[in-house]
Design a protein around this motif. Structure first.
Motif, PDB file in Angstrom:
ATOM      1  N   GLN A 147     -11.685   6.060 -25.219  1.00 10.76           N
ATOM      2  CA  GLN A 147     -11.754   7.506 -25.435  1.00 10.76           C
ATOM      3  C   GLN A 147     -12.969   8.141 -24.769  1.00 10.76           C
ATOM      4  OE1 GLN A 147     -13.564   5.118 -27.299  1.00 10.76           O
ATOM      5  NE2 GLN A 147     -12.028   5.346 -28.892  1.00 10.76           N
ATOM      6  N   PRO A 148     -12.854   9.421 -24.453  1.00  3.49           N
ATOM      7  CA  PRO A 148     -14.005  10.110 -23.888  1.00  3.49           C
ATOM      8  C   PRO A 148     -15.078  10.284 -24.953  1.00  3.49           C
ATOM      9  CG  PRO A 148     -12.280  11.691 -24.396  1.00  3.49           C
ATOM     10  CD  PRO A 148     -11.718  10.330 -24.683  1.00  3.49           C
ATOM     11  N   ALA A 149     -16.317  10.275 -24.547  1.00  7.86           N
ATOM     12  CA  ALA A 149     -17.421  10.581 -25.457  1.00  7.86           C
ATOM     13  C   ALA A 149     -18.543  11.123 -24.593  1.00  7.86           C
ATOM     14  CB  ALA A 149     -17.846   9.334 -26.221  1.00  7.86           C
ATOM     15  N   VAL A 150     -19.698  11.283 -25.196  1.00 10.40           N
ATOM     16  CA  VAL A 150     -20.783  11.903 -24.452  1.00 10.40           C
ATOM     17  C   VAL A 150     -21.178  11.041 -23.245  1.00 10.40           C
ATOM     18  CG1 VAL A 150     -23.153  12.730 -24.588  1.00 10.40           C
ATOM     19  CG2 VAL A 150     -21.586  13.082 -26.508  1.00 10.40           C
ATOM     20  N   ASP A 151     -21.119   9.720 -23.420  1.00  8.30           N
ATOM     21  CA  ASP A 151     -21.549   8.840 -22.329  1.00  8.30           C
ATOM     22  C   ASP A 151     -20.511   8.743 -21.219  1.00  8.30           C
ATOM     23  OD1 ASP A 151     -19.741   7.442 -23.943  1.00  8.30           O
ATOM     24  OD2 ASP A 151     -20.468   5.525 -23.198  1.00  8.30           O
ATOM     25  N   ALA A 152     -19.277   9.039 -21.504  1.00  3.95           N
ATOM     26  CA  ALA A 152     -18.214   8.898 -20.502  1.00  3.95           C
ATOM     27  C   ALA A 152     -17.173   9.970 -20.757  1.00  3.95           C
ATOM     28  CB  ALA A 152     -17.584   7.512 -20.593  1.00  3.95           C
ATOM     29  N   PRO A 153     -17.364  11.129 -20.153  1.00  3.21           N
ATOM     30  CA  PRO A 153     -16.482  12.244 -20.490  1.00  3.21           C
ATOM     31  C   PRO A 153     -15.024  12.033 -20.063  1.00  3.21           C
ATOM     32  CG  PRO A 153     -18.438  12.988 -19.285  1.00  3.21           C
ATOM     33  CD  PRO A 153     -18.414  11.503 -19.206  1.00  3.21           C
ATOM     34  N   ALA A 154     -14.773  11.149 -19.119  1.00  3.77           N
ATOM     35  CA  ALA A 154     -13.377  10.913 -18.749  1.00  3.77           C
ATOM     36  C   ALA A 154     -12.831   9.731 -19.528  1.00  3.77           C
ATOM     37  CB  ALA A 154     -13.261  10.637 -17.256  1.00  3.77           C
ATOM     38  N   PRO A 155     -11.774   9.945 -20.268  1.00  2.00           N
ATOM     39  CA  PRO A 155     -11.221   8.833 -21.037  1.00  2.00           C
ATOM     40  C   PRO A 155     -10.594   7.783 -20.128  1.00  2.00           C
ATOM     41  CG  PRO A 155      -9.824  10.784 -21.225  1.00  2.00           C
ATOM     42  CD  PRO A 155     -11.047  11.199 -20.470  1.00  2.00           C
ATOM     43  N   ALA A 156     -10.447   6.584 -20.694  1.00  2.30           N
ATOM     44  CA  ALA A 156      -9.874   5.481 -19.923  1.00  2.30           C
ATOM     45  C   ALA A 156      -8.522   5.863 -19.356  1.00  2.30           C
ATOM     46  CB  ALA A 156      -9.738   4.256 -20.811  1.00  2.30           C
ATOM     47  N   PHE A 157      -7.764   6.644 -20.109  1.00  5.23           N
ATOM     48  CA  PHE A 157      -6.421   6.922 -19.641  1.00  5.23           C
ATOM     49  C   PHE A 157      -6.444   7.687 -18.327  1.00  5.23           C
ATOM     50  CE2 PHE A 157      -6.723  10.421 -22.946  1.00  5.23           C
ATOM     51  CZ  PHE A 157      -6.610  11.519 -22.107  1.00  5.23           C
ATOM     52  N   ARG A 158      -7.489   8.508 -18.161  1.00  2.00           N
ATOM     53  CA  ARG A 158      -7.562   9.209 -16.882  1.00  2.00           C
ATOM     54  C   ARG A 158      -8.055   8.282 -15.789  1.00  2.00           C
ATOM     55  NH1 ARG A 158      -6.270  13.941 -17.899  1.00  2.00           N
ATOM     56  NH2 ARG A 158      -6.881  14.696 -19.932  1.00  2.00           N
ATOM     57  N   ARG A 159      -9.048   7.477 -16.164  1.00  6.53           N
ATOM     58  CA  ARG A 159      -9.599   6.619 -15.127  1.00  6.53           C
ATOM     59  C   ARG A 159      -8.534   5.682 -14.602  1.00  6.53           C
ATOM     60  NH1 ARG A 159     -13.386   3.982 -18.005  1.00  6.53           N
ATOM     61  NH2 ARG A 159     -13.564   5.477 -19.698  1.00  6.53           N
ATOM     62  N   ARG A 160      -7.630   5.235 -15.483  1.00  4.34           N
ATOM     63  CA  ARG A 160      -6.675   4.293 -14.939  1.00  4.34           C
ATOM     64  C   ARG A 160      -5.339   4.913 -14.574  1.00  4.34           C
ATOM     65  NH1 ARG A 160      -5.777   0.182 -20.011  1.00  4.34           N
ATOM     66  NH2 ARG A 160      -4.624   1.600 -21.333  1.00  4.34           N
ATOM     67  N   SER A 161      -5.081   6.126 -15.037  1.00  3.61           N
ATOM     68  CA  SER A 161      -3.755   6.652 -14.741  1.00  3.61           C
ATOM     69  C   SER A 161      -3.757   7.701 -13.643  1.00  3.61           C
ATOM     70  CB  SER A 161      -3.113   7.236 -15.999  1.00  3.61           C
ATOM     71  OG  SER A 161      -3.759   8.428 -16.360  1.00  3.61           O
ATOM     72  N   VAL A 162      -4.873   8.369 -13.451  1.00  3.55           N
ATOM     73  CA  VAL A 162      -4.896   9.418 -12.441  1.00  3.55           C
ATOM     74  C   VAL A 162      -5.924   9.027 -11.385  1.00  3.55           C
ATOM     75  CG1 VAL A 162      -5.214  11.873 -12.031  1.00  3.55           C
ATOM     76  CG2 VAL A 162      -4.369  11.078 -14.246  1.00  3.55           C
ATOM     77  N   LYS A 163      -5.466   8.793 -10.218  1.00  5.56           N
ATOM     78  CA  LYS A 163      -6.401   8.419  -9.155  1.00  5.56           C
ATOM     79  C   LYS A 163      -7.247   9.630  -8.783  1.00  5.56           C
ATOM     80  CE  LYS A 163      -3.912   4.588  -7.181  1.00  5.56           C
ATOM     81  NZ  LYS A 163      -2.577   4.779  -7.750  1.00  5.56           N
ATOM     82  N   ASN A 164      -8.473   9.367  -8.358  1.00  3.24           N
ATOM     83  CA  ASN A 164      -9.379  10.429  -7.919  1.00  3.24           C
ATOM     84  C   ASN A 164      -9.536  11.526  -8.965  1.00  3.24           C
ATOM     85  OD1 ASN A 164      -9.537   9.100  -5.433  1.00  3.24           O
ATOM     86  ND2 ASN A 164      -7.652  10.117  -4.795  1.00  3.24           N
ATOM     87  N   PHE A 165      -9.634  11.127 -10.183  1.00  2.23           N
ATOM     88  CA  PHE A 165      -9.758  12.137 -11.242  1.00  2.23           C
ATOM     89  C   PHE A 165     -11.083  12.881 -11.124  1.00  2.23           C
ATOM     90  CE2 PHE A 165     -11.518  13.246 -15.368  1.00  2.23           C
ATOM     91  CZ  PHE A 165     -10.591  14.193 -15.747  1.00  2.23           C
ATOM     92  N   ARG A 166     -10.998  14.177 -11.201  1.00  2.28           N
ATOM     93  CA  ARG A 166     -12.207  14.983 -11.265  1.00  2.28           C
ATOM     94  C   ARG A 166     -12.197  15.674 -12.622  1.00  2.28           C
ATOM     95  NH1 ARG A 166     -11.982  19.270  -8.172  1.00  2.28           N
ATOM     96  NH2 ARG A 166      -9.770  19.063  -7.802  1.00  2.28           N
ATOM     97  N   SER A 167     -13.366  15.773 -13.236  1.00  2.00           N
ATOM     98  CA  SER A 167     -13.361  16.267 -14.606  1.00  2.00           C
ATOM     99  C   SER A 167     -12.981  17.743 -14.672  1.00  2.00           C
ATOM    100  CB  SER A 167     -14.722  16.039 -15.247  1.00  2.00           C
ATOM    101  OG  SER A 167     -15.696  16.693 -14.486  1.00  2.00           O
ATOM    102  N   ASP A 168     -13.064  18.447 -13.554  1.00  2.00           N
ATOM    103  CA  ASP A 168     -12.689  19.863 -13.609  1.00  2.00           C
ATOM    104  C   ASP A 168     -11.220  20.066 -13.256  1.00  2.00           C
ATOM    105  OD1 ASP A 168     -14.030  20.852 -10.324  1.00  2.00           O
ATOM    106  OD2 ASP A 168     -12.945  19.071 -11.008  1.00  2.00           O
ATOM    107  N   GLN A 169     -10.542  18.944 -13.065  1.00  2.00           N
ATOM    108  CA  GLN A 169      -9.133  19.045 -12.707  1.00  2.00           C
ATOM    109  C   GLN A 169      -8.331  19.650 -13.859  1.00  2.00           C
ATOM    110  OE1 GLN A 169      -7.762  15.453 -10.862  1.00  2.00           O
ATOM    111  NE2 GLN A 169      -5.832  15.580 -11.942  1.00  2.00           N
TER     112      GLN A 169
END
Ligand code: SF4
Lengths: 172, 552, 105
Positions: A147-169
């Motif tokens: 899950q996202p938290a302060v240390d890692a704002p992008a959750p695992a699901f984004r890191r592994r499911s969406v390539k080139n994820f940008r947090s402002d996407q």
């Protein structure tokens, strides 16, 4: 009680001010919440840095107007099983974008370091001296989270499911 | 089946390492019991009357044959050759040593199993319909969302020290087999008028000391918003839930004290702040998780094949079992098979290592390697070709899991009670055993019809007695075991709490009283298919009370 | 049986201090000279609240060998020290039915 800050055991530069003691002008000081709220002006003029000790049963958003002038917010764990300050920490960091020191106080034990760190704490008043040197080991024990938290704002699901994820996407 | 990837595996392995370190620090005295207890609980480790108990999560009740074999092997190696399936789709081992537990956890991790968050004041194993993915009446597979929630709640940095435990259940069928109305959060996946699927969100249900049926606070929540909305509920609860009294700490008390509307307003206010943030779920994410589930490739087979029909007419025992334990499947030519873990005189929900191994073999051969665990403490083989039913019946019968009593009066749900549990007032397993002997005639059971008896050994209600058609609750009176009987509870979409029949009865009389209650029902029902709960609803408990207490 | 943690300290008859061993959870009893034994017969037996309290204090001070110490009733008869209620009988003797190993196959 050792203080761990940014992963290292450091000296505590802040003194604790009790309810109505005089606040010396030039030292960094942590004042009680009630005092800060009663007379915020008193602390604007100080030479030393100001921090606040915020109880875990008071809405942390009340602090919002003061955050710009605060170098530190200390949150409280009356015992380690009382997890209210985890929510307060995330709200301070994520909603109010507090960038100062966020300090865990009270019963702060090694097996909670990682959760505290992930919730946005960067300073820890460690209850048991032997726990302090284990800090880095404790927060590096896990290499991934879901899950996202302060240390890692992008959750695992984004890191592994969406390539080139940008947090402002935008989503949806 | 959800298939673990590297991230899932790494996290479980790292948890094993962490727990090994914690156990070592406890055994050396570095950690006190007070400090260690929440840590072990968070890994499913309880201390019971005779030994440690390990509770293993079976997320959304789905097990692979390899996982079931792992459980069998652990029972053999570290325990006493059996395990106990619980009402929350978990498995418990009752005789584990703390010093062995790190190795047990490592063995479990080898097939992706763990005990994480099966206890403690955190979000527990997410439960769902044991027929998920195969039921004829479901809107979508609820396990996708159970998995999304499982990931979100696993080691959540904010919600690991909540005021009290937190249980979430999901159903996606109009007929609720997951008891969502008696959970901290119940989610009902359904289709709205516009044809979109989303969730009805129910909060504040729960059994235990102050039982409540949950309240709907959001009739329709888009899937996109599932995580942010659940996070908002948890955040409100984490801040306002009571921490001064363990009996008032569940979210149901907060919802009750605040009122559902005010609670919903608080959640909405919090939700507005986070709904468009990192937790918003995009369709690609749902597709990604769905893509991690492996679905069987069904053969093209027909309904009611000749082999099945032949067995039905030539073998009455088979036919009785078929009518009782076999349910319709969404794929043509397939069936859902329920395995009764309620043999006459047996402890409800227990399975031996040998049974587990054999069931795993049968799953490989006949059910695409998949087994399900239901909250009624039975197992399910979810994808059996109808032509294979006679063969599978013979194999199940041989290992004692083909008793045709599913959902009948001897299919009793019971908690471990005083024979294992350190919180118990009374025993519950021997009460269940005696009842199965009283109602051993299968013809009589069939004539009685669907009737759920639920037994708890104390007010914690692990046996869900409040929602049993007949609920039996153990209480203590002057050091003696007594039992309160409630009638008319149900856990499904018409969820209701049972009504107390009258004064508690002593251990030796419970079975007699239940026999009287059932006999009264059979006399009073309007037609043979009026269910027990319907008769109680129509007449109230009075006629039952008169009959039971007149004789005593 | 009221959970022992909620027990008020009233002592009628003979009592012992009992707990579970840390490493394996086995039932153990506090002995007169200190230390734990798996044999109930070796337990220190006392008959008044004050003595029981002292025994409990000594036992709970040991947080490493056993956990969850509490005061439990016993009966003394010709066979020696016996558990004093159903809960304690189950703790000492195991579940009151045959374990599932004898069912099925
Ligand atoms: S209901 Fe009570 S006796 Fe039964 S398992 Fe739960 S806590 Fe133990």
């Amino acid at each position: 009680m050792p203080l761990v800050r940014n992963g290292k055991i450091v000296d505590d530069l802040f003194i604790r001010i009790l309810d109505d003691a005089v606040v010396p002008d030039d030292v960094a000081a942590i004042v009680p919440a009630a005092r800060l709220l009663a007379d915020a002006g008193e602390f604007v003029q100080r030479g030393g840095a100001t921090g606040v000790l915020w109880p875990n049963d008071r809405n942390v958003s009340e602090l919002a107007p003061h955050l710009g002038r605060l170098a530190l917010v200390a949150l409280v764990f009356p015992n380690f099983r009382d997890g209210r300050a985890y929510s307060q920490a995330r709200i301070l960091r994520e909603r109010h974008h507090f960038r100062g020191e966020l300090r865990a106080t009270g019963q702060v034990l090694r097996d909670q370091f990682l959760l505290l760190y992930r919730a946005g704490f960067d300073a820890f008043e460690v209850s048991k001296p032997a726990d302090a040197p284990a800090f880095i080991k404790a927060i590096e024990r896990y290499s991934a989270f879901y899950q996202p938290a302060v240390d890692a704002p992008a959750p695992a699901f984004r890191r592994r499911s969406v390539k080139n994820f940008r947090s402002d996407q935008p989503v949806n | 089946m959800y298939i673990y990837d590297d991230l899932d595996r790494r996290l479980v392995a790292e948890r094993v390492d962490e727990f090994r370190d914690q156990v070592a620090r406890r055994l050396s005295g570095e950690l006190t019991e007070e400090e260690f207890k929440p840590l072990r609980l968070m890994n499913g480790v309880y201390l019971q009357l005779h030994a440690y108990m390990l509770r293993i999560a079976i997320p959304y009740g789905t097990l692979s044959s390899a996982q079931l074999r792992t459980l069998a092997q652990i029972a053999r190696r570290y325990d006493r050759n059996y395990g106990h399936f619980t009402t929350r789709q978990n498995l418990q081992f009752n005789w584990i040593k703390l010093s062995d537990l790190p190795d047990v956890m490592a063995d479990l991790a080898s097939t992706g199993l763990h005990g994480m968050q099966t206890s403690g004041n955190c979000v527990r194993n997410i439960t769902t319909d044991q027929w998920a993915g195969v039921a004829t009446d479901e809107v979508e597979d609820p396990r996708i969302f159970a998995e999304i929630l499982r990931q979100h709640s696993t080691m959540h940095p904010e919600f690991t020290y909540l005021p009290r435990k937190f249980k979430i259940a999901i159903t996606a069928a109009p007929h609720d087999r997951a008891a969502v109305r008696v959970h901290d959060i119940g989610l009902r996946l359904h289709r709205n008028g516009a044809g979109e699927t989303g969730f009805e969100v129910i909060v504040g249900g729960g059994l235990g000391r102050a039982p409540f049926v949950g309240k709907t606070i959001k009739p329709f929540l888009a899937k996109r918003d599932l995580l942010s909305y659940v996070e908002a509920i948890l955040r409100v609860y984490n801040q306002y839930g009571r921490r001064d009294n363990i009996y008032k700490a569940r979210i149901k008390i907060l919802v009750h004290d605040m009122g559902a509307e005010k609670f919903a307003a608080e959640v909405d206010a919090e939700w507005l702040n986070i709904k468009d943030g990192a937790l918003a779920i995009d369709p690609a994410f749902i597709d990604d998780i769905a893509g991690r589930f492996r679905y069987p490739r069904y053969e093209m087979v027909i309904d009611n094949p000749a082999a099945l029909k032949r067995a039905q007419v030539t073998n009455p025992r088979f036919e009785n079992w078929f009518k009782n334990a076999v349910s319709p499947h969404k794929a043509p030519g397939y069936s859902i098979v329920t395995l009764s873990l309620k043999p006459e005189g047996g402890p409800p929900g227990d399975a031996t290592s040998e049974q587990m191994d054999r069931i795993a073999d049968l799953a490989d051969r006949y059910s695409f390697g998949e087994i399900r665990v239901g909250h009624e403490q039975n197992l399910v083989l979810p994808h059996v070709a109808q032509g294979d039913l006679p063969a599978i019946w013979a194999a199940l019968d041989e290992i004692g899991v083909a008793t045709p009593n599913v959902s009948l009066v001897s299919d009793i749900i019971a908690c471990p009670g005083l024979d294992y549990c350190s919180l118990a007032n009374t025993r519950s397993i021997p009460v269940a055993q005696e009842l199965t002997r009283r109602f051993k005639s299968l013809d009589a059971q069939r004539a009685i019809g669907r009737l759920h008896i639920n037994i708890s050994g104390c007010i914690n209600a692990c046996g869900h007695h409040h929602v049993g058609h007949i609920g039996i609750l153990g209480v203590e009176k002057n050091g003696q075991e007594f039992f309160q009987i409630t009638l008319g509870g149900r856990a499904d979409e018409k969820a209701e709490l049972g009504t107390l029949l009258g004064p508690a009865v002593p251990y030796a009389e419970v079975a007699d009283v239940i026999e009287d209650v059932v006999a009264t029902y059979v006399e009073l029902r309007e037609r043979p298919d009026e269910l027990f709960v319907e008769t109680v609803k129509r007449l109230g408990v009075e006629p039952f009370k008169e009959r039971v207490y007149a004789a005593r | 049986m009221t959970a022992p943690s909620q027990q008020k300290l009233k002592v009628h008859g003979s009592v012992v201090v009992t707990a579970n061993r840390l490493g394996d959870g086995a039932v153990v009893h506090w002995m007169a000279g200190g230390g734990w034994s798996a044999e109930l017969g070796k337990a220190a037996v006392v008959t008044n609240a004050q003595a029981a309290k002292e025994l409990l204090a000594a036992a709970t001070a040991d947080d490493v060998n056993a956990v969850g110490a509490y005061i439990a009733p016993v009966e003394l008869n010709s066979d020696g020290v016996q558990p004093g209620n159903l809960r304690e009988r189950i703790r000492v003797g195991g579940p009151t039915f045959d374990l599932p190993i004898t069912f099925g196959i």
